[in-house]
Design an enzyme around this catalytic site. Structure first.
Site, mmCIF file in Angstrom:
data_model
loop_
_atom_site.group_PDB
_atom_site.id
_atom_site.type_symbol
_atom_site.label_atom_id
_atom_site.label_comp_id
_atom_site.label_asym_id
_atom_site.label_seq_id
_atom_site.Cartn_x
_atom_site.Cartn_y
_atom_site.Cartn_z
ATOM 1 N N PRO A 28 0.844 -1.201 0.000
ATOM 2 C CA PRO A 28 0.000 0.000 0.000
ATOM 3 C C PRO A 28 0.876 1.247 0.000
ATOM 4 O O PRO A 28 1.742 1.396 0.853
ATOM 5 C CB PRO A 28 -0.801 -0.127 1.299
ATOM 6 C CG PRO A 28 0.038 -0.992 2.174
ATOM 7 C CD PRO A 28 0.809 -1.911 1.283
ATOM 8 N N THR A 30 0.781 5.521 -0.491
ATOM 9 C CA THR A 30 -0.034 6.725 -0.596
ATOM 10 C C THR A 30 0.193 7.391 -1.943
ATOM 11 O O THR A 30 1.318 7.724 -2.298
ATOM 12 C CB THR A 30 0.315 7.702 0.535
ATOM 13 O OG1 THR A 30 0.062 7.060 1.776
ATOM 14 C CG2 THR A 30 -0.503 8.973 0.435
ATOM 15 N N GLN A 105 -6.505 -0.911 2.136
ATOM 16 C CA GLN A 105 -5.867 -0.597 3.416
ATOM 17 C C GLN A 105 -6.683 0.519 4.066
ATOM 18 O O GLN A 105 -6.773 1.623 3.515
ATOM 19 C CB GLN A 105 -4.421 -0.136 3.242
ATOM 20 C CG GLN A 105 -3.740 0.068 4.591
ATOM 21 C CD GLN A 105 -2.412 0.796 4.492
ATOM 22 O OE1 GLN A 105 -2.368 1.965 4.140
ATOM 23 N NE2 GLN A 105 -1.332 0.098 4.800
ATOM 24 N N HIS A 171 -4.265 -0.260 8.789
ATOM 25 C CA HIS A 171 -2.970 0.430 8.878
ATOM 26 C C HIS A 171 -2.695 0.772 10.343
ATOM 27 O O HIS A 171 -3.272 1.712 10.897
ATOM 28 C CB HIS A 171 -2.993 1.697 8.033
ATOM 29 C CG HIS A 171 -1.626 2.254 7.730
ATOM 30 N ND1 HIS A 171 -0.500 1.936 8.463
ATOM 31 C CD2 HIS A 171 -1.209 3.107 6.750
ATOM 32 C CE1 HIS A 171 0.545 2.574 7.961
ATOM 33 N NE2 HIS A 171 0.147 3.294 6.917
ATOM 34 N N GLY A 172 -1.806 0.008 10.956
ATOM 35 C CA GLY A 172 -1.435 0.245 12.345
ATOM 36 C C GLY A 172 0.027 0.605 12.514
ATOM 37 O O GLY A 172 0.612 0.340 13.575
ATOM 38 N N ALA A 173 0.625 1.221 11.489
ATOM 39 C CA ALA A 173 2.073 1.449 11.465
ATOM 40 C C ALA A 173 2.411 2.918 11.249
ATOM 41 O O ALA A 173 1.540 3.782 11.155
ATOM 42 C CB ALA A 173 2.696 0.597 10.351
ATOM 43 N N HIS A 174 3.727 3.197 11.221
ATOM 44 C CA HIS A 174 4.318 4.431 10.682
ATOM 45 C C HIS A 174 3.928 5.720 11.399
ATOM 46 O O HIS A 174 4.014 6.804 10.845
ATOM 47 C CB HIS A 174 3.996 4.567 9.183
ATOM 48 C CG HIS A 174 4.446 3.400 8.371
ATOM 49 N ND1 HIS A 174 4.022 3.173 7.090
ATOM 50 C CD2 HIS A 174 5.278 2.367 8.683
ATOM 51 C CE1 HIS A 174 4.574 2.060 6.629
ATOM 52 N NE2 HIS A 174 5.349 1.551 7.580
ATOM 53 N N TYR A 176 0.939 6.675 12.524
ATOM 54 C CA TYR A 176 -0.434 7.140 12.357
ATOM 55 C C TYR A 176 -1.266 6.755 13.597
ATOM 56 O O TYR A 176 -0.725 6.311 14.599
ATOM 57 C CB TYR A 176 -1.015 6.589 11.061
ATOM 58 C CG TYR A 176 -0.301 7.098 9.829
ATOM 59 C CD1 TYR A 176 -0.356 8.447 9.479
ATOM 60 C CD2 TYR A 176 0.455 6.245 9.027
ATOM 61 C CE1 TYR A 176 0.315 8.932 8.357
ATOM 62 C CE2 TYR A 176 1.134 6.722 7.908
ATOM 63 C CZ TYR A 176 1.057 8.060 7.581
ATOM 64 O OH TYR A 176 1.733 8.551 6.490
#
Length: 372
Positions: A28, A30, A105, A171-174, A176
């Site tokens: 995924p 952006t 995602q 999306h549970g990363a980075h 956010y």
């Protein structure tokens, strides 16, 4: 590298209702090119090209849930509302017509800032009103806001299944929203969504997973993307030891996650080299070993440079896949996500399968500005 050497990438894979013809996932990424948050013909054609070129599983760019400030750039697509969901229906139908499999995602950007200077009309929200440790931005979420967010994730997942998507990724990363709850530096809450331990701070994510599982039923695969690093701090680590990693990830698997998508900047880097050496298990390898869940690895596959540099305008040249094949042959992880190489070259998978090394393309950062 002969085509036979890459055979580990082209084995079929199945988990629950999801059957894949190979182990290659489109990561995924952006793109933020959906006017008014509505995906259209351009997005449908973009993803269809990858399906036609034999990508095993396509994960969409981040697409946001129904919360007032869930996105941080104007071109990020919605995954709610009749128009946006109609656009996504067109996308998945095109992918299926080309023989592909796809999952959206689903995402909430929390208190992070986008790269284009745009800001939402509503106040941004996060666990404790922090962008990063010691850096206030926006509002701390009330328990009512948390409950509404959990419900919005569940609705989005149910819509994904209803529209015909083959899986869904959270999306549970980075750095956010979900990751801001994981990270002690941005989660200073004193209620049940905070706490001194990573297990306590995983409650929010666990509730999202449980709600999604209830919404989609037992046989629909749920993917969760997680990372140690944050865009706010590339050196951040949620789990300094395998025991802490198990405390973080096992409750999420128990709640209903089938696949852990373990994001790191370079897939070949060992997660705990002090334990198993410089060629030891990577993040996805340790996550699989500790939880028993299937895992996706990712990070600079087939390219000389890592992806964060791409946002600074740096390109990358092609490199061999020997290190990847070696890890996949020993089943260190189950699937491999490819990002920038598939932005620049829709036919990357078919070229790798045919051992057409001469025609593999490097990554040109200008490709981030268009859907090709």
């Amino acid at each position: 590298m002969s085509s036979a050497d890459a055979g580990a990438l082209f084995r079929p894979f199945r988990i629950k209702s999801l059957e894949l013809k190979n182990r290659i996932v489109m990561a995924p990424m952006t793109r933020a090119m959906a006017p008014g948050g509505i995906p259209g013909e351009e997005q449908a054609a973009y993803y269809r090209r990858r399906a036609e070129a034999e990508v095993g599983l396509i994960l969409s760019e981040g697409t946001v849930i129904d919360r007032p400030a869930s996105r941080n750039m104007a071109g990020i697509p919605f995954f709610h509302g009749e128009s946006a969901l109609g656009g996504w229906k067109q996308v998945v139908d095109e992918v299926h017509a080309a023989g592909g499999k796809m999952g959206p995602q689903i995402w909430h950007t929390g208190s992070t800032k986008g790269s284009d200077g745009w800001t939402p009309d509503a106040p941004v929200e996060s666990p404790s009103g922090l962008l990063a440790p010691g850096k206030p931005r926006g509002e701390a979420m009330s328990e009512e806001a948390i409950a509404d967010t959990v419900a919005a994730f569940a609705r989005a997942a149910a819509d994904a299944k209803r529209l015909g998507f083959d899986t869904v990724e959270i999306h549970g990363a980075h750095g956010y929203l979900i990751d801001q709850f994981f990270w002690a530096g941005t989660n200073e809450r004193s209620d049940r969504y905070g706490g001194a331990t990573i297990r306590e701070r995983s409650r929010f994510a666990g509730e999202i997973v449980s709600a999604i599982r209830e919404a989609v039923g037992p046989d629909y695969p749920i993917i969760l993307r997680v990372s140690q690093w944050k865009q706010q701090d590339y050196a951040a680590r949620l789990a300094e030891t395998p025991d802490l990693m198990a405390d973080w990830l096992q409750p999420l698997v128990d709640a209903g996650v089938d696949v852990l998508h373990c994001s790191q900047r370079r897939f070949w880097e060992p997660e705990f080299p002090e334990l198993d050496g410089e060629k030891g298990l990577n993040f996805a390898g340790w996550a699989k070993k500790l939880t028993g869940a299937a895992t996706i690895s990712v990070g600079s596959v087939g390219l000389s440079g890592e992806f964060l540099a791409a946002f600074g305008g740096e390109g990358s040249t092609t490199v061999g896949l020997e290190r990847l094949v070696e890890r996949m042959e020993r089943d260190e992880f189950d699937l491999i996500a490819v990002g920038r190489a598939l932005i620049s070259d829709a036919n990357w998978v078919t070229k790798v399968k045919a051992n057409d090394r001469e025609n593999l393309k490097g990554f040109d950062a200008a490709a981030l500005g268009e859907l090709v």
